[in-house]
Design a protein around this motif. Structure first.
Motif, PDB file in Angstrom:
ATOM      1  N   HIS A 167       6.649   0.347  25.478  1.00  0.00           N
ATOM      2  CA  HIS A 167       6.192   1.511  24.726  1.00  0.00           C
ATOM      3  C   HIS A 167       6.732   1.426  23.305  1.00  0.00           C
ATOM      4  CE1 HIS A 167       6.318   3.596  28.924  1.00  0.00           C
ATOM      5  NE2 HIS A 167       5.285   2.768  28.807  1.00  0.00           N
ATOM      6  N   VAL A 168       5.862   1.664  22.323  1.00  0.00           N
ATOM      7  CA  VAL A 168       6.250   1.505  20.924  1.00  0.00           C
ATOM      8  C   VAL A 168       5.972   2.804  20.176  1.00  0.00           C
ATOM      9  CG1 VAL A 168       6.053   0.067  18.870  1.00  0.00           C
ATOM     10  CG2 VAL A 168       5.565  -0.921  21.117  1.00  0.00           C
ATOM     11  N   HIS A 169       7.032   3.377  19.600  1.00  0.00           N
ATOM     12  CA  HIS A 169       6.912   4.584  18.779  1.00  0.00           C
ATOM     13  C   HIS A 169       6.789   4.163  17.318  1.00  0.00           C
ATOM     14  CE1 HIS A 169       8.176   7.669  21.862  1.00  0.00           C
ATOM     15  NE2 HIS A 169       8.514   6.531  22.460  1.00  0.00           N
ATOM     16  N   VAL A 170       5.789   4.690  16.625  1.00  0.00           N
ATOM     17  CA  VAL A 170       5.567   4.336  15.223  1.00  0.00           C
ATOM     18  C   VAL A 170       5.254   5.592  14.419  1.00  0.00           C
ATOM     19  CG1 VAL A 170       4.224   2.969  13.588  1.00  0.00           C
ATOM     20  CG2 VAL A 170       4.616   2.091  15.898  1.00  0.00           C
ATOM     21  N   SER A 171       5.993   5.796  13.352  1.00  0.00           N
ATOM     22  CA  SER A 171       5.657   6.804  12.349  1.00  0.00           C
ATOM     23  C   SER A 171       5.513   6.097  11.012  1.00  0.00           C
ATOM     24  CB  SER A 171       6.728   7.896  12.290  1.00  0.00           C
ATOM     25  OG  SER A 171       8.023   7.344  12.213  1.00  0.00           O
ATOM     26  N   LEU A 172       4.776   6.701  10.087  1.00  0.00           N
ATOM     27  CA  LEU A 172       4.485   6.090   8.790  1.00  0.00           C
ATOM     28  C   LEU A 172       4.939   7.014   7.672  1.00  0.00           C
ATOM     29  CD1 LEU A 172       0.831   4.821   9.497  1.00  0.00           C
ATOM     30  CD2 LEU A 172       2.961   3.530   9.748  1.00  0.00           C
ATOM     31  N   TYR A 173       5.630   6.453   6.674  1.00  0.00           N
ATOM     32  CA  TYR A 173       6.159   7.246   5.563  1.00  0.00           C
ATOM     33  C   TYR A 173       5.738   6.628   4.239  1.00  0.00           C
ATOM     34  CZ  TYR A 173       9.073   9.332   9.171  1.00  0.00           C
ATOM     35  OH  TYR A 173       9.499   9.987  10.305  1.00  0.00           O
ATOM     36  N   ASP A 174       5.685   7.482   3.199  1.00  0.00           N
ATOM     37  CA  ASP A 174       5.442   6.960   1.852  1.00  0.00           C
ATOM     38  C   ASP A 174       6.775   6.625   1.194  1.00  0.00           C
ATOM     39  OD1 ASP A 174       6.582   9.349   0.966  1.00  0.00           O
ATOM     40  OD2 ASP A 174       4.664  10.254   0.398  1.00  0.00           O
ATOM     41  N   GLY A 175       6.730   6.194  -0.052  1.00  0.00           N
ATOM     42  CA  GLY A 175       7.936   5.772  -0.734  1.00  0.00           C
ATOM     43  C   GLY A 175       8.945   6.875  -0.948  1.00  0.00           C
ATOM     44  N   ALA A 176       8.477   8.117  -0.938  1.00  0.00           N
ATOM     45  CA  ALA A 176       9.365   9.262  -1.129  1.00  0.00           C
ATOM     46  C   ALA A 176       9.927   9.791   0.182  1.00  0.00           C
ATOM     47  CB  ALA A 176       8.628  10.379  -1.871  1.00  0.00           C
ATOM     48  N   GLY A 177       9.556   9.166   1.304  1.00  0.00           N
ATOM     49  CA  GLY A 177      10.070   9.594   2.597  1.00  0.00           C
ATOM     50  C   GLY A 177       9.250  10.665   3.275  1.00  0.00           C
ATOM     51  N   LYS A 237       0.817  -1.218   0.000  1.00  0.00           N
ATOM     52  CA  LYS A 237       0.000   0.000   0.000  1.00  0.00           C
ATOM     53  C   LYS A 237       0.848   1.265   0.000  1.00  0.00           C
ATOM     54  CE  LYS A 237      -3.968  -2.081   2.382  1.00  0.00           C
ATOM     55  NZ  LYS A 237      -4.873  -2.026   3.558  1.00  0.00           N
ATOM     56  N   GLY A 238       2.172   1.108  -0.047  1.00  0.00           N
ATOM     57  CA  GLY A 238       3.057   2.268  -0.043  1.00  0.00           C
ATOM     58  C   GLY A 238       3.239   2.890   1.316  1.00  0.00           C
ATOM     59  N   ILE A 239       3.018   2.108   2.378  1.00  0.00           N
ATOM     60  CA  ILE A 239       3.163   2.588   3.756  1.00  0.00           C
ATOM     61  C   ILE A 239       4.384   1.928   4.375  1.00  0.00           C
ATOM     62  CG2 ILE A 239       2.087   2.737   6.031  1.00  0.00           C
ATOM     63  CD1 ILE A 239      -0.639   2.569   4.643  1.00  0.00           C
ATOM     64  N   HIS A 240       5.314   2.745   4.866  1.00  0.00           N
ATOM     65  CA  HIS A 240       6.571   2.234   5.405  1.00  0.00           C
ATOM     66  C   HIS A 240       6.732   2.703   6.852  1.00  0.00           C
ATOM     67  CE1 HIS A 240       7.617   1.136   1.279  1.00  0.00           C
ATOM     68  NE2 HIS A 240       7.154   2.327   0.936  1.00  0.00           N
ATOM     69  N   PRO A 241       6.513   1.807   7.825  1.00  0.00           N
ATOM     70  CA  PRO A 241       6.634   2.197   9.237  1.00  0.00           C
ATOM     71  C   PRO A 241       8.092   2.379   9.661  1.00  0.00           C
ATOM     72  CG  PRO A 241       5.322   0.185   8.964  1.00  0.00           C
ATOM     73  CD  PRO A 241       6.040   0.427   7.692  1.00  0.00           C
ATOM     74  N   VAL A 242       8.305   3.313  10.579  1.00  0.00           N
ATOM     75  CA  VAL A 242       9.557   3.445  11.315  1.00  0.00           C
ATOM     76  C   VAL A 242       9.212   3.223  12.785  1.00  0.00           C
ATOM     77  CG1 VAL A 242      11.389   5.019  12.055  1.00  0.00           C
ATOM     78  CG2 VAL A 242      10.677   4.954   9.649  1.00  0.00           C
ATOM     79  N   VAL A 243       9.967   2.337  13.443  1.00  0.00           N
ATOM     80  CA  VAL A 243       9.546   1.820  14.749  1.00  0.00           C
ATOM     81  C   VAL A 243      10.684   1.892  15.749  1.00  0.00           C
ATOM     82  CG1 VAL A 243       8.654  -0.213  15.970  1.00  0.00           C
ATOM     83  CG2 VAL A 243       7.966   0.214  13.597  1.00  0.00           C
ATOM     84  N   ALA A 244      10.336   2.205  16.997  1.00  0.00           N
ATOM     85  CA  ALA A 244      11.291   2.122  18.100  1.00  0.00           C
ATOM     86  C   ALA A 244      10.579   1.596  19.336  1.00  0.00           C
ATOM     87  CB  ALA A 244      11.918   3.480  18.396  1.00  0.00           C
ATOM     88  N   ASN A 251       6.260  11.995   5.650  1.00  0.00           N
ATOM     89  CA  ASN A 251       5.535  11.491   6.814  1.00  0.00           C
ATOM     90  C   ASN A 251       4.040  11.529   6.526  1.00  0.00           C
ATOM     91  OD1 ASN A 251       4.303  11.106   9.379  1.00  0.00           O
ATOM     92  ND2 ASN A 251       6.166  11.812  10.392  1.00  0.00           N
ATOM     93  N   LEU A 252       3.422  10.356   6.405  1.00  0.00           N
ATOM     94  CA  LEU A 252       2.006  10.286   6.052  1.00  0.00           C
ATOM     95  C   LEU A 252       1.113  10.871   7.129  1.00  0.00           C
ATOM     96  CD1 LEU A 252       1.956   6.654   4.619  1.00  0.00           C
ATOM     97  CD2 LEU A 252       1.785   8.773   3.308  1.00  0.00           C
ATOM     98  N   LEU A 253       1.523  10.790   8.391  1.00  0.00           N
ATOM     99  CA  LEU A 253       0.683  11.287   9.479  1.00  0.00           C
ATOM    100  C   LEU A 253       0.630  12.805   9.523  1.00  0.00           C
ATOM    101  CD1 LEU A 253       1.795   8.858  12.349  1.00  0.00           C
ATOM    102  CD2 LEU A 253      -0.139   8.625  10.778  1.00  0.00           C
ATOM    103  N   ARG A 259       8.369  16.168  10.272  1.00  0.00           N
ATOM    104  CA  ARG A 259       9.130  15.052   9.707  1.00  0.00           C
ATOM    105  C   ARG A 259       9.097  13.847  10.641  1.00  0.00           C
ATOM    106  NH1 ARG A 259      10.972  11.776   5.908  1.00  0.00           N
ATOM    107  NH2 ARG A 259      12.857  10.679   6.571  1.00  0.00           N
ATOM    108  N   ASN A 260       9.129  14.058  11.950  1.00  0.00           N
ATOM    109  CA  ASN A 260       9.213  12.971  12.923  1.00  0.00           C
ATOM    110  C   ASN A 260       7.908  12.727  13.685  1.00  0.00           C
ATOM    111  OD1 ASN A 260      12.137  12.315  12.665  1.00  0.00           O
ATOM    112  ND2 ASN A 260      12.373  14.443  13.301  1.00  0.00           N
ATOM    113  N   LEU A 261       6.793  13.261  13.178  1.00  0.00           N
ATOM    114  CA  LEU A 261       5.511  13.076  13.844  1.00  0.00           C
ATOM    115  C   LEU A 261       5.197  11.588  13.965  1.00  0.00           C
ATOM    116  CD1 LEU A 261       2.996  14.583  14.975  1.00  0.00           C
ATOM    117  CD2 LEU A 261       1.976  14.307  12.697  1.00  0.00           C
ATOM    118  N   ARG A 262       4.786  11.160  15.149  1.00  0.00           N
ATOM    119  CA  ARG A 262       4.587   9.738  15.410  1.00  0.00           C
ATOM    120  C   ARG A 262       3.596   9.557  16.546  1.00  0.00           C
ATOM    121  NH1 ARG A 262       9.090  11.624  17.869  1.00  0.00           N
ATOM    122  NH2 ARG A 262       9.597  10.917  19.989  1.00  0.00           N
ATOM    123  N   ILE A 263       3.177   8.322  16.726  1.00  0.00           N
ATOM    124  CA  ILE A 263       2.415   7.951  17.914  1.00  0.00           C
ATOM    125  C   ILE A 263       3.335   7.165  18.842  1.00  0.00           C
ATOM    126  CG2 ILE A 263       0.286   7.805  16.548  1.00  0.00           C
ATOM    127  CD1 ILE A 263       0.539   4.652  17.413  1.00  0.00           C
TER     128      ILE A 263
END
Length: 448
Positions: free
Chosen positions: A266-276, A136-143, A278-280, A345-349
């Motif tokens: 605790h899990v930090h998640v942000s979502l990005y598209d293919g171009a980098g 779906k073109g969604i790329h999570p970044v996780v910590a 931030n979808l959120l 750029r770094n917006l996340r839940i």
């Protein structure tokens, strides 16, 4: 396929050159309750597996209960002949084990990516979610961030004892949240951090938490969600081993003391598209609100994942930063879903509900499914706690009710897999019932 095998073979041969004293390697995977199972292989046999020889373990090892027993779940375990299932080596995870008395190695194995993956294997569940998001073109970044307690190595009549502070045996003398406590336990904490780094884990911040002997260790952000979950799983294993080496017992148990805070994942998640991008953060952060709404909608149905045992439900409510309702807020640690302050750029839940002893693969899969569902449904969330301190929706606070809420939820059955949901719910139901089959001393005091 040949290229993949040659890469693995090179990894094993390099390891043998760098660690000539290692004769055995533990091949390990996480089961449903979050415990490692596997086999100890001679290093020579591991080289053959890397070159393409089959690697098989019982399929039903994934279904073990908390105490290692097998439950009758559908036709599994007792009506299926206990078949073997193929596993594969996970590249990049062959590392030395420094906390054992003898030289040893370890390497992750999994059924995901094989010809017949095990549908209810936690790593396979997460793999399917990540693959669908990628399409779906969604790329999570996780910590991940993990809290844990240190105890004395010896139990007192089965009960934990406070970790012996070098300066005091009184738990009230341990300075909560103070940098001084990091110094008092510096030797074991430094070893834990270095050992984790030797496993390839990016350790960042170490914090002394509120409970006596309680700490939190954070990991770096990764654009590979599977690897992030691998880090969390491997960190728990190495941390327990290092603690024993230093005369302590480390535990990720959710609520070891009623009078002190529990331990969370605790899990930090942000979502990005293919171009980098931030979808959120797009469209004045409207997708963020949709994603939050999806998380909160599914949260009550994911409680057996976030609170995977009887003790984990004790952690919810009554202490610091542990919610009893599905809620969200900006920079609010009382919320289940916190939005940390950041630039677009770094917006996340930050998902704060799971207990530290939850299965990291399943926790991340459930969070990502909530975000995915929210982006698709495009609903507005309830009011954040910043606007209304009473905002929130109820979720189950005991296991049997939680299992009922999870088992027939259509979004979870679709996005996590109906077979997994059925197997997982029955595993948790049977574990809970087995836990109840003991009369404790309090019952005799009350009712005899």
């Amino acid at each position: 396929m040949k290229s993949h095998a040659s890469t693995l073979l090179a990894e094993v041969r390099t390891f043998r050159q760098n660690h000539p004293d290692v004769r055995y390697v533990d091949l390990i995977a996480l089961d449903i309750p979050g415990h490692f199972y596997g086999k100890r292989y001679p290093i020579e046999m591991l080289e053959k597996v890397a070159a393409g020889s089959p690697l098989k373990l019982p399929q039903n090892a994934v279904l073990l209960g908390v105490q290692g027993g097998l439950f009758k779940i559908g036709d599994y375990c007792f009506n299926d002949g206990d078949p073997d299932a193929n596993r594969r080596l996970v590249p990049g995870t062959l590392k030395p084990v420094s906390w054992e008395s003898q030289p040893l190695g370890q390497m992750l194995i999994t059924s995901d990516g094989t010809e017949a993956p095990i549908e209810f294997e936690p790593r396979e569940v997460l793999a399917k979610v990540l693959e669908r998001l990628q399409h779906k073109g969604i790329h999570p970044v996780v910590a991940f961030e993990l809290e844990f307690y240190l105890f004395d190595k010896k139990l007192d009549n089965g009960l934990p004892q406070f970790a012996r502070d070098p300066l005091s045996d009184d738990p009230d003398d341990q300075p909560n949240l103070h940098i001084e406590r990091l110094s008092r336990f510096g030797e074991v904490l430094d070893d834990m951090a270095q050992t984790a780094k030797d496993q390839g884990i990016d350790i960042t911040v170490i914090t002394a938490e509120i409970g006596p002997g309680q700490f939190e260790i954070n990991f770096g952000h990764l654009d590979d969600g599977m690897r992030a979950a691998d880090w969390a799983a491997l960190f728990c294993r190495s941390t327990r081993g290092v603690a024993l080496k230093h005369g302590y017992r480390a535990s990720f148990m959710a609520k070891p003391y009623l009078q002190y805070p529990g331990s969370g994942m605790h899990v930090h998640v942000s979502l990005y598209d293919g171009a980098g991008n931030n979808l959120l953060a797009a469209h004045q952060q409207q997708p963020l609100r949709h994603a939050v709404a999806g998380c909160l909608e599914l949260l009550p149905h994911c409680m057996p994942i976030f609170s995977p045992n009887h003790n984990a439900f004790r952690r919810l409510g009554g202490t610091v930063n542990a919610a009893t309702r599905a809620s969200w807020g900006f920079e609010d640690r009382d919320a289940c879903v916190r939005i940390p302050e950041s630039d677009p750029r770094n917006l996340r839940i930050e998902h704060r509900l799971a207990s530290a002893d939850a299965n990291p693969y399943l926790v991340l899969a459930a969070i990502l499914v909530g975000l995915e569902h929210g982006l698709e449904a495009k609903r507005e969330p309830i009011a954040p706690l910043n606007e209304d301190r009473s905002s929130g929706t109820d979720f189950p606070l005991e296991m049997l009710g939680a299992v009922r809420a999870m088992q027939h939820q259509p979004v979870l059955r679709d996005k996590l897999g109906a077979e997994f949901v059925d197997v997982y719910c029955e595993n948790k139901r049977q574990d809970h019932l087995a836990f109840q089959q003991e009369i404790n001393a309090r019952e005799y005091r009350w009712f005899l």
